[in-house]
Design an enzyme around this catalytic site. Structure first.
Site, short mmCIF file in Angstrom:
data_model
loop_
_atom_site.label_atom_id
_atom_site.label_comp_id
_atom_site.label_asym_id
_atom_site.label_seq_id
_atom_site.Cartn_x
_atom_site.Cartn_y
_atom_site.Cartn_z
N ALA A 16 2.28 -62.45 6.57
CA ALA A 16 1.63 -61.14 6.64
C ALA A 16 0.54 -61.03 5.58
O ALA A 16 -0.58 -60.57 5.86
CB ALA A 16 2.66 -60.02 6.45
N ASP A 87 17.10 -53.54 7.57
CA ASP A 87 17.92 -54.76 7.59
C ASP A 87 18.01 -55.20 9.05
O ASP A 87 18.50 -54.45 9.90
CB ASP A 87 19.31 -54.46 7.02
CG ASP A 87 20.18 -55.70 6.91
OD1 ASP A 87 20.04 -56.62 7.77
OD2 ASP A 87 21.02 -55.77 6.01
N ASP A 179 0.34 -69.39 19.17
CA ASP A 179 0.04 -70.74 18.72
C ASP A 179 -1.35 -70.64 18.11
O ASP A 179 -2.34 -70.51 18.83
CB ASP A 179 0.06 -71.74 19.88
CG ASP A 179 -0.13 -73.18 19.43
OD1 ASP A 179 -1.02 -73.42 18.59
OD2 ASP A 179 0.61 -74.06 19.89
N HIS A 180 -1.43 -70.66 16.77
CA HIS A 180 -2.70 -70.30 16.14
C HIS A 180 -3.83 -71.27 16.46
O HIS A 180 -5.00 -70.93 16.31
CB HIS A 180 -2.53 -70.13 14.63
CG HIS A 180 -2.34 -71.40 13.86
ND1 HIS A 180 -1.11 -71.94 13.61
CD2 HIS A 180 -3.24 -72.23 13.29
CE1 HIS A 180 -1.24 -73.05 12.91
NE2 HIS A 180 -2.53 -73.26 12.71
N HIS A 242 1.20 -77.41 19.21
CA HIS A 242 -0.25 -77.37 18.99
C HIS A 242 -0.99 -78.43 19.79
O HIS A 242 -1.98 -78.15 20.47
CB HIS A 242 -0.57 -77.57 17.51
CG HIS A 242 0.01 -76.54 16.61
ND1 HIS A 242 0.05 -75.20 16.93
CD2 HIS A 242 0.59 -76.63 15.38
CE1 HIS A 242 0.60 -74.52 15.93
NE2 HIS A 242 0.95 -75.37 15.00
N LYS A 342 0.66 -86.24 8.32
CA LYS A 342 0.49 -85.74 6.96
C LYS A 342 0.08 -86.88 6.03
O LYS A 342 0.29 -88.05 6.33
CB LYS A 342 1.78 -85.10 6.46
CG LYS A 342 2.11 -83.79 7.18
CD LYS A 342 3.28 -83.08 6.51
CE LYS A 342 3.49 -81.71 7.14
NZ LYS A 342 2.36 -80.80 6.90
#
Length: 518
Positions: A16, A87, A179-180, A242, A342
């Site tokens: 966020a 909660d 899915d960015h 992705h 990576k």
């Protein structure tokens, strides 16, 4: 856009702070938010509305791509934000939330349009959806939508179980799976390029295209995600979602002005045509790797097994390369090469369309061939779409040299992925979201690979940090007569290779070649 209430679960979390609030602020600056808009942030911290707004302001100062010199704009923006303690497991808290939302809707004269954004771990998706349904939060006179982040399950079975539960509270048209990568501007421009250009549509097939390469290289290691990543690996973390989504967006054939329903159908058709792999034969098409100690930008870095929080003796994959085939009219015979990993040499996310080779009869040209034409979609770290075409250099000896035509030049400021996706979710446009049909088919395709990895049927290839991955990933292409484009080759090349790699390292930094833009 219709007035609405944005209900944000996980309002105090990192996603966020880094993505959602900056995206909303930039949409606000561009006047792309609804005229009447209310955001209720939910979390377990005991924050007041004022402390919540102060934290939102701080996140914008730290992470927004733009700032505003007008304090009144920031004040106007954060006035729409309220905070409520919740909660996730307490049903009573949802009834209190319902009362607060109804109160806000009445005060602001808002219709009952509610978007529930779950910026929380996937283990919370199901209980939140069930509590929204049982509390009456989802019983509205307007519309309701559920936005969730990946992962959508960790295998085929868990994905189906999750979808079954979510479907009890929301219809498929109400679920927006982020899915960015689909929000990246160059992916969305690729769709527009196909739709609005008859020339591109005419050559978007196996008659003209030799191969497609989709790369997502990362320089970082596992960082703070060791506890999560060591149970997931590159296959689940990147490839199944992705990378396969990028494949779908590249392979679909889109007529002009296609709506999201047609895009969904076309993407599903691509996945159904993707040739399946058998568990016993995965090793012929998939390279599995893990990084060892090496150096990044001259600094030594640890190998994966020596990273903090990684289990001893782990066989987890940090690199995947694969050759995929689509068995349909348009793409039969065209290999799609995909890789991600990576601790690789450089950060890069790109799609390269390599067109079929051209042969020439000029005696001045060695080998009687010239380099193939390319369409290059750069998504990271640069953002551009470049068409590399061959042309004669009339100023020299008439040799054929590549000319770069910038369809979308690098350097233009563009919205970030979350701006595009949040805007589309608010508008109810699911074009650039992952639909359940695609998710299920992607997991079904990846399942034999998961099983082959778990049974160690695929060798774990080690590669040194700071390289481009295991050499076997190069062999995956070389056996078909191709190579990965734009890898910076440090080793000495042969005369034939020297010309081939002279301009590959970065298509956007070749100053010696003529460039045209339109």
């Amino acid at each position: 856009m219709e007035p609405m209430t944005f209900v944000l679960f996980g309002a105090t979390g990192d996603l966020a702070k880094r993505k959602i609030y900056p995206a909303l602020f930039n949409l606000f600056l561009d006047r792309k938010l609804p005229s009447s808009f209310s955001l209720i942030g939910l979390g377990r911290r005991e924050w007041s509305d004022e402390s919540f707004r102060a934290n939102v302001e701080q996140s914008i100062r730290e992470f927004s791509r733009r700032q505003s010199n007008d304090p009144s704009l920031m004040k106007q923006f954060v006035e729409a934000f309220r905070y409520h303690v919740l909660d996730i497991g307490r049903q009573e808290d949802y009834l209190d939330l319902k009362h607060l939302i109804e109160q806000c809707e009445e005060e602001l004269h808002l219709p009952q349009n509610r978007l529930f954004y779950l910026s929380v771990g996937p283990e919370h998706f199901q209980p939140i959806a069930m509590n929204i349904q049982q509390s009456g939060l989802g019983s509205v006179n307007g519309w309701k939508r559920l936005v969730i982040e990946k992962p959508f399950g960790h295998d085929l079975q868990s994905a189906r179980a999750l979808n079954e539960k979510l479907s009890q509270a929301f219809t498929e048209n109400e679920i927006f799976r982020i899915d960015h990568y689909l929000g990246k501007p160059m992916v969305q421009k690729l769709e527009a390029l196909q739709q609005n250009n008859l020339v591109i549509q005419g050559i978007w097939n196996n008659r003209y295209i030799a191969n497609v390469q989709i790369t997502a290289n990362e320089t970082v290691g596992v960082e703070e995600r060791a506890g999560y990543y060591d149970h997931v690996g590159a296959l689940r973390d990147m490839f199944q979602n992705h990378m396969l989504q990028l494949l779908m967006m590249t392979a679909i054939q889109l007529p002009r002005e296609s709506g999201f329903d047609e895009v969904r159908v076309k993407k599903k058709r691509v996945m159904k045509a993707l040739e399946p792999l058998q568990k016993q034969n995965v090793t012929a098409s998939v390279i599995r790797g893990q990084y060892t100690a090496g150096s990044m930008k001259g600094q030594p870095v640890a190998g994966y097994v020596d990273e903090p929080g990684i289990m001893a003796g782990t066989m987890n994959d940090t690199f995947i390369a694969a050759k995929l085939q689509i068995d349909d009219y348009y793409w039969r015979g065209v290999p799609f090469y995909i890789r991600t990993g990576k601790r690789l040499k450089e950060k890069s996310t790109r799609i390269v369309i390599e067109f079929k080779e051209q042969f020439i009869s000029s005696p001045s040209e060695k080998h009687g061939r010239i380099e193939p034409n390319l369409l290059v979609i750069e998504m990271s770290p640069n953002e551009s779409i470049t068409l590399q075409l061959n042309s004669k250099d009339l100023s020299g000896e008439g040799e054929v040299k590549p000319v770069h035509i910038d369809i979308h030049p690098a350097g233009e400021e563009l919205p970030e992925a979350y701006e595009n996706l949040i805007r589309d979710a608010l508008a109810g446009d699911s074009t650039f979201f992952a639909h359940w049909d695609e998710v299920e088919l992607a997991w079904a395709w990846a399942q034999p690979i998961l099983e082959a990895f778990e049974e160690n049927l695929v060798p774990l290839r080690l590669y040194e940090a700071g390289t481009y991955g295991p050499p076997e990933s190069d062999e995956l292409l070389s056996q078909d007569g191709y190579h990965w484009w734009f890898d910076a080759k440090e080793q000495q090349t042969t005369e034939g290779e020297e010309k081939q790699y002279a301009y590959h390292k970065n298509i956007n930094t070749v100053a010696s070649l003529p460039t045209k833009s339109f």
